[in-house]
Design a protein around this motif. Structure first.
Motif, PDB file in Angstrom:
ATOM      1  N   ARG A  81       0.830  -1.207   0.000  1.00  0.00           N
ATOM      2  CA  ARG A  81       0.000   0.000   0.000  1.00  0.00           C
ATOM      3  C   ARG A  81       0.862   1.253   0.000  1.00  0.00           C
ATOM      4  O   ARG A  81       0.554   2.231  -0.698  1.00  0.00           O
ATOM      5  N   LEU A  82       1.946   1.233   0.773  1.00  0.00           N
ATOM      6  CA  LEU A  82       2.872   2.364   0.745  1.00  0.00           C
ATOM      7  C   LEU A  82       3.480   2.522  -0.646  1.00  0.00           C
ATOM      8  O   LEU A  82       3.517   3.628  -1.206  1.00  0.00           O
ATOM      9  N   THR A  83       3.942   1.410  -1.197  1.00  0.00           N
ATOM     10  CA  THR A  83       4.598   1.446  -2.499  1.00  0.00           C
ATOM     11  C   THR A  83       3.665   1.978  -3.576  1.00  0.00           C
ATOM     12  O   THR A  83       4.057   2.804  -4.411  1.00  0.00           O
ATOM     13  N   GLU A  84       2.421   1.516  -3.564  1.00  0.00           N
ATOM     14  CA  GLU A  84       1.463   1.952  -4.577  1.00  0.00           C
ATOM     15  C   GLU A  84       1.132   3.434  -4.441  1.00  0.00           C
ATOM     16  O   GLU A  84       1.024   4.146  -5.449  1.00  0.00           O
ATOM     17  N   ALA A  85       0.970   3.913  -3.209  1.00  0.00           N
ATOM     18  CA  ALA A  85       0.675   5.329  -3.002  1.00  0.00           C
ATOM     19  C   ALA A  85       1.836   6.200  -3.452  1.00  0.00           C
ATOM     20  O   ALA A  85       1.643   7.240  -4.106  1.00  0.00           O
ATOM     21  N   PHE A  86       3.060   5.785  -3.125  1.00  0.00           N
ATOM     22  CA  PHE A  86       4.229   6.561  -3.525  1.00  0.00           C
ATOM     23  C   PHE A  86       4.397   6.551  -5.038  1.00  0.00           C
ATOM     24  O   PHE A  86       4.814   7.553  -5.633  1.00  0.00           O
ATOM     25  N   ALA A  87       4.081   5.419  -5.678  1.00  0.00           N
ATOM     26  CA  ALA A  87       4.176   5.338  -7.139  1.00  0.00           C
ATOM     27  C   ALA A  87       3.169   6.278  -7.791  1.00  0.00           C
ATOM     28  O   ALA A  87       3.474   6.922  -8.806  1.00  0.00           O
ATOM     29  N   LEU A  88       1.966   6.370  -7.229  1.00  0.00           N
ATOM     30  CA  LEU A  88       0.971   7.300  -7.751  1.00  0.00           C
ATOM     31  C   LEU A  88       1.477   8.734  -7.671  1.00  0.00           C
ATOM     32  O   LEU A  88       1.286   9.530  -8.601  1.00  0.00           O
ATOM     33  N   LEU A  89       2.124   9.062  -6.564  1.00  0.00           N
ATOM     34  CA  LEU A  89       2.663  10.407  -6.394  1.00  0.00           C
ATOM     35  C   LEU A  89       3.794  10.658  -7.386  1.00  0.00           C
ATOM     36  O   LEU A  89       3.858  11.713  -8.025  1.00  0.00           O
ATOM     37  N   GLU A  90       4.686   9.696  -7.526  1.00  0.00           N
ATOM     38  CA  GLU A  90       5.817   9.852  -8.436  1.00  0.00           C
ATOM     39  C   GLU A  90       5.338  10.025  -9.876  1.00  0.00           C
ATOM     40  O   GLU A  90       5.893  10.842 -10.632  1.00  0.00           O
ATOM     41  N   ASP A  91       4.317   9.272 -10.284  1.00  0.00           N
ATOM     42  CA  ASP A  91       3.822   9.307 -11.650  1.00  0.00           C
ATOM     43  C   ASP A  91       2.753  10.372 -11.868  1.00  0.00           C
ATOM     44  O   ASP A  91       2.245  10.515 -12.989  1.00  0.00           O
ATOM     45  N   PHE A  92       2.395  11.099 -10.839  1.00  0.00           N
ATOM     46  CA  PHE A  92       1.344  12.106 -10.939  1.00  0.00           C
ATOM     47  C   PHE A  92       1.727  13.146 -11.992  1.00  0.00           C
ATOM     48  O   PHE A  92       2.878  13.586 -12.047  1.00  0.00           O
ATOM     49  N   PRO A  93       0.797  13.562 -12.864  1.00  0.00           N
ATOM     50  CA  PRO A  93       1.159  14.472 -13.952  1.00  0.00           C
ATOM     51  C   PRO A  93       1.489  15.894 -13.510  1.00  0.00           C
ATOM     52  O   PRO A  93       2.045  16.663 -14.298  1.00  0.00           O
ATOM     53  N   LYS A  94       1.150  16.232 -12.272  1.00  0.00           N
ATOM     54  CA  LYS A  94       1.437  17.577 -11.776  1.00  0.00           C
ATOM     55  C   LYS A  94       2.644  17.523 -10.843  1.00  0.00           C
ATOM     56  O   LYS A  94       2.767  16.604 -10.043  1.00  0.00           O
TER      57      LYS A  94
END
Length: 256
Positions: A81-94
């Protein structure tokens, strides 16, 4: 556990568990994932700032929650869950900016590493202390850190578990800006404001070019760059940018 505030084209995401030094638990990660989903299509938000309430950015993963696990699978799911949340942040378009004060340890540092840029107060400490607990960083720390600083230094931080201060992190290139004590959030918001003034399509494309291009051969990456900027040339924002330059005024970019 996660407070979201919109401030003039910037979304400020605040870890809000000061009594637990903003320890990262499953609930906080779920809230971060939801917040990123809500912000994703909000055209009024052009940049993010991630910070922590109280006297620290984050002490890392919630050890109280971890100690309640009775099977390895529970820990694996938690780290996932941590990894997935951080990946979403890293890949976030903004673009995102971490505003770090006090300390960022373990998962807290991994969260900051997932941001595009980092503003850290002088005297703050950053580290991955998991080795001292007989484990290792499990939410991207062993992979993102050596992509940002020399691998030998990253190994030292990971294998000793010893932290470094903000000044040393800045020397290594891990920190984009040093702020005076008490000013990390203010400085991060100022940086995010400058980012938010850019053309949204170009901001997202710039992130992709750097992040994805690092995994390509140079010739392939340059071709990827050429195709990307060619697409941007056809946007209304590109025309507006040239017009604004000629008229000596800031561009009014709309993401089209």
């Amino acid at each position: 556990m996660l407070r979201v505030e919109l401030r003039d084209r910037i979304a400020v995401l605040t870890l809000d568990r000061p009594g637990q030094l903003n320890a990262l638990g499953s609930g906080t990660m779920d809230e971060l994932t939801r917040a990123l989903g809500d912000i994703h299509d909000n055209d009024d938000v052009r940049a993010l700032v991630v910070t922590g309430a109280g006297r620290a950015f984050s002490a890392g993963a919630d050890l109280g929650e971890i100690e309640s696990f009775t099977a390895p699978g529970q820990f694996r799911d938690f780290v996932g869950r941590l990894t997935e949340a951080f990946a979403l942040l890293e890949d976030f378009p903004k673009p995102s900016v971490a505003a770090v004060h006090g300390f960022a340890f373990g998962g807290g540092l991994e969260l900051a590493l997932a941001c595009d840029l980092r503003v850290v107060e002088r005297g703050a400490r950053l580290g991955l202390p998991e080795m001292k607990l007989g484990v290792l960083p499990g939410a991207g720390g062993t992979q993102r850190l050596p992509r940002l600083i020399p691998p030998a230094i990253a190994k030292q931080l990971i294998l000793t578990g010893e932290p470094i201060d903000a000044e040393r992190a800045w020397e290594l290139g891990l920190v984009n800006e040093l702020a005076e004590p008490g000013d990390a959030l203010k400085a991060a918001e100022a940086l995010a404001t400058r980012l938010a003034a850019g053309a949204p399509l170009a901001l997202a494309a710039g992130k992709r070019l750097v992040d994805h291009g690092l995994g390509m051969g140079l010739e392939t990456a340059i071709a990827y760059e050429r195709e990307t900027v060619s697409v941007l040339f056809c946007t209304e924002d590109r025309a507006e940018g040239l017009k604004a330059f000629r008229e000596r005024r800031p561009g009014d970019f709309r993401g089209v």
